[in-house]
Design a protein around this motif. Sequence first.
Motif, PDB file in Angstrom:
ATOM      1  N   GLY A 213       0.782  -1.234   0.000  1.00 40.70           N
ATOM      2  CA  GLY A 213       0.000   0.000   0.000  1.00 40.70           C
ATOM      3  C   GLY A 213       0.807   1.274   0.000  1.00 40.70           C
ATOM      4  O   GLY A 213       0.226   2.367  -0.040  1.00 40.70           O
ATOM      5  N   ALA A 214       2.153   1.178   0.036  1.00 40.39           N
ATOM      6  CA  ALA A 214       2.974   2.391   0.100  1.00 40.39           C
ATOM      7  C   ALA A 214       2.797   3.237  -1.158  1.00 40.39           C
ATOM      8  O   ALA A 214       2.631   4.460  -1.080  1.00 40.39           O
ATOM      9  N   LEU A 215       2.828   2.612  -2.327  1.00 39.92           N
ATOM     10  CA  LEU A 215       2.642   3.354  -3.562  1.00 39.92           C
ATOM     11  C   LEU A 215       1.214   3.885  -3.661  1.00 39.92           C
ATOM     12  O   LEU A 215       0.995   5.025  -4.091  1.00 39.92           O
ATOM     13  N   MET A 216       0.246   3.072  -3.238  1.00 39.53           N
ATOM     14  CA  MET A 216      -1.148   3.520  -3.271  1.00 39.53           C
ATOM     15  C   MET A 216      -1.346   4.773  -2.428  1.00 39.53           C
ATOM     16  O   MET A 216      -2.084   5.696  -2.806  1.00 39.53           O
ATOM     17  N   GLU A 217      -0.647   4.836  -1.310  1.00 38.18           N
ATOM     18  CA  GLU A 217      -0.765   6.013  -0.442  1.00 38.18           C
ATOM     19  C   GLU A 217      -0.242   7.271  -1.143  1.00 38.18           C
ATOM     20  O   GLU A 217      -0.805   8.357  -1.001  1.00 38.18           O
ATOM     21  N   ILE A 218       0.838   7.115  -1.912  1.00 36.92           N
ATOM     22  CA  ILE A 218       1.375   8.236  -2.675  1.00 36.92           C
ATOM     23  C   ILE A 218       0.393   8.658  -3.767  1.00 36.92           C
ATOM     24  O   ILE A 218       0.078   9.854  -3.918  1.00 36.92           O
ATOM     25  N   LEU A 219      -0.126   7.696  -4.518  1.00 38.81           N
ATOM     26  CA  LEU A 219      -1.042   8.004  -5.607  1.00 38.81           C
ATOM     27  C   LEU A 219      -2.335   8.628  -5.102  1.00 38.81           C
ATOM     28  O   LEU A 219      -2.926   9.491  -5.768  1.00 38.81           O
ATOM     29  N   ASP A 220      -2.754   8.225  -3.917  1.00 40.73           N
ATOM     30  CA  ASP A 220      -4.011   8.741  -3.374  1.00 40.73           C
ATOM     31  C   ASP A 220      -3.930  10.227  -3.066  1.00 40.73           C
ATOM     32  O   ASP A 220      -4.956  10.914  -3.051  1.00 40.73           O
ATOM     33  N   GLN A 221      -2.719  10.739  -2.811  1.00 40.44           N
ATOM     34  CA  GLN A 221      -2.576  12.182  -2.561  1.00 40.44           C
ATOM     35  C   GLN A 221      -3.037  12.983  -3.777  1.00 40.44           C
ATOM     36  O   GLN A 221      -3.564  14.091  -3.635  1.00 40.44           O
ATOM     37  N   PHE A 222      -2.845  12.419  -4.957  1.00 39.06           N
ATOM     38  CA  PHE A 222      -3.288  13.082  -6.182  1.00 39.06           C
ATOM     39  C   PHE A 222      -4.751  12.758  -6.489  1.00 39.06           C
ATOM     40  O   PHE A 222      -5.549  13.651  -6.774  1.00 39.06           O
ATOM     41  N   ALA A 223      -5.098  11.467  -6.427  1.00 44.06           N
ATOM     42  CA  ALA A 223      -6.438  11.036  -6.819  1.00 44.06           C
ATOM     43  C   ALA A 223      -7.517  11.689  -5.964  1.00 44.06           C
ATOM     44  O   ALA A 223      -8.552  12.130  -6.486  1.00 44.06           O
ATOM     45  N   ASN A 228      -4.685  14.818 -12.024  1.00 40.72           N
ATOM     46  CA  ASN A 228      -4.329  13.748 -12.957  1.00 40.72           C
ATOM     47  C   ASN A 228      -2.823  13.631 -13.109  1.00 40.72           C
ATOM     48  O   ASN A 228      -2.099  14.630 -13.123  1.00 40.72           O
ATOM     49  N   LEU A 229      -2.342  12.398 -13.228  1.00 42.44           N
ATOM     50  CA  LEU A 229      -0.922  12.146 -13.474  1.00 42.44           C
ATOM     51  C   LEU A 229      -0.730  11.805 -14.944  1.00 42.44           C
ATOM     52  O   LEU A 229      -1.377  10.903 -15.472  1.00 42.44           O
ATOM     53  N   ALA A 262      -1.945  18.442  -2.545  1.00 43.03           N
ATOM     54  CA  ALA A 262      -1.359  17.134  -2.863  1.00 43.03           C
ATOM     55  C   ALA A 262       0.130  17.122  -2.516  1.00 43.03           C
ATOM     56  O   ALA A 262       0.645  16.131  -1.974  1.00 43.03           O
ATOM     57  N   LEU A 263       0.831  18.222  -2.811  1.00 47.92           N
ATOM     58  CA  LEU A 263       2.259  18.306  -2.481  1.00 47.92           C
ATOM     59  C   LEU A 263       2.463  18.227  -0.974  1.00 47.92           C
ATOM     60  O   LEU A 263       3.400  17.567  -0.494  1.00 47.92           O
ATOM     61  N   ALA A 264       1.604  18.897  -0.224  1.00 50.24           N
ATOM     62  CA  ALA A 264       1.713  18.842   1.236  1.00 50.24           C
ATOM     63  C   ALA A 264       1.500  17.413   1.734  1.00 50.24           C
ATOM     64  O   ALA A 264       2.211  16.946   2.634  1.00 50.24           O
ATOM     65  N   GLY A 265       0.544  16.713   1.118  1.00 48.49           N
ATOM     66  CA  GLY A 265       0.307  15.326   1.504  1.00 48.49           C
ATOM     67  C   GLY A 265       1.497  14.442   1.196  1.00 48.49           C
ATOM     68  O   GLY A 265       1.867  13.574   1.997  1.00 48.49           O
TER      69      GLY A 265
END
Length: 326
Positions: A213-223, A228-229, A262-265
């Motif tokens: 879930g580490a990557l998911m946590e990063i992606l969720d900051q944007f989603a 959009n990435l 998102a950057l702050a997250g």
Amino acid sequence: MPGASRTYAFLGPEGTFTEAALLQVPDALQAVRLPASNVNAALDKVRDGSADAAMVPIENSVEGGVTATLDAIAAGQELRIIREVLVPISFVLVARSGVRLADVRRVSTHGHAWAQCRLWMDQNIPDAEYVPGSSTAASAVGLLDGDCHYDAAICAPLVAREQAGLSILAENIGDNPAAVTRFVLVSRPHALPARTGADKTTVVVPLPEDRPGALMEILDQFASRGVNLSRIESRPTGQYLGHYFFSIDADGHAGEARVADALAGLHRISPATRFLGSYPRADRQGTLVPAHTSDDAFAAARTWVESILTAESVAGESGSGASPKA
């Protein structure tokens, strides 16, 4: 600042696709242009102050990210991307005058160029050996060296036509005629380019720990904020096997509330996150922002929360002064 007082480094030598990208910068034609032998050398000229900015390739529509650039801007003294440029890519096969296609046994070029011409090579000179070159132009110019150890080079048409002593053996040898390379202009940190409504933000995010879930946590900051990435790539940090960072392009500008949030997250999750810049998109394609992630929506949400806290504070103060009941 007048163009003549500016100095730009670029992945050289002269005649590379990178120089073609640099010449799309409005003041580059009148500026001092310094060719560099590799991406690190170009960026080092910016870091040590001998150049105001450097143009380097970062992504190709066929081969993906240019790893040398992704790695170079992810480490060392911080830099900022201030502009991106898109250049359509076409290739020719060149050799010294008098060399025929049937004579070619060894071909030199940059790795990305070789990858984009593999099908043509397999069909026309399948037994040719690939000799890695630092750039397409360097490989072509190298043919004129008396000690050259290869027979032909893959390069841009401009190089072939400007270098006396070279002849074109074949044109349009790229496997994908729609190939495009994305270049970025990189400077030392300073004020961000103004928001245009068609912007891109680039960051490097080290994976804080290898866990589910580490990557998911990063992606969720944007989603979760409607960001959009447009690109995400993993690269090894080089510290040890299995340790990676993610190079990410997001649609939007750090001046927008949703992107800033998102950057702050990201920083809360991975404090070593590196901000590489917010800059106009080369294609000028505007970003569609859902109403609930607009600046107005974020401002309204903050006002609402503040009103709750203010009301609770007032209620607490008034309640503390009341007389206790019997």
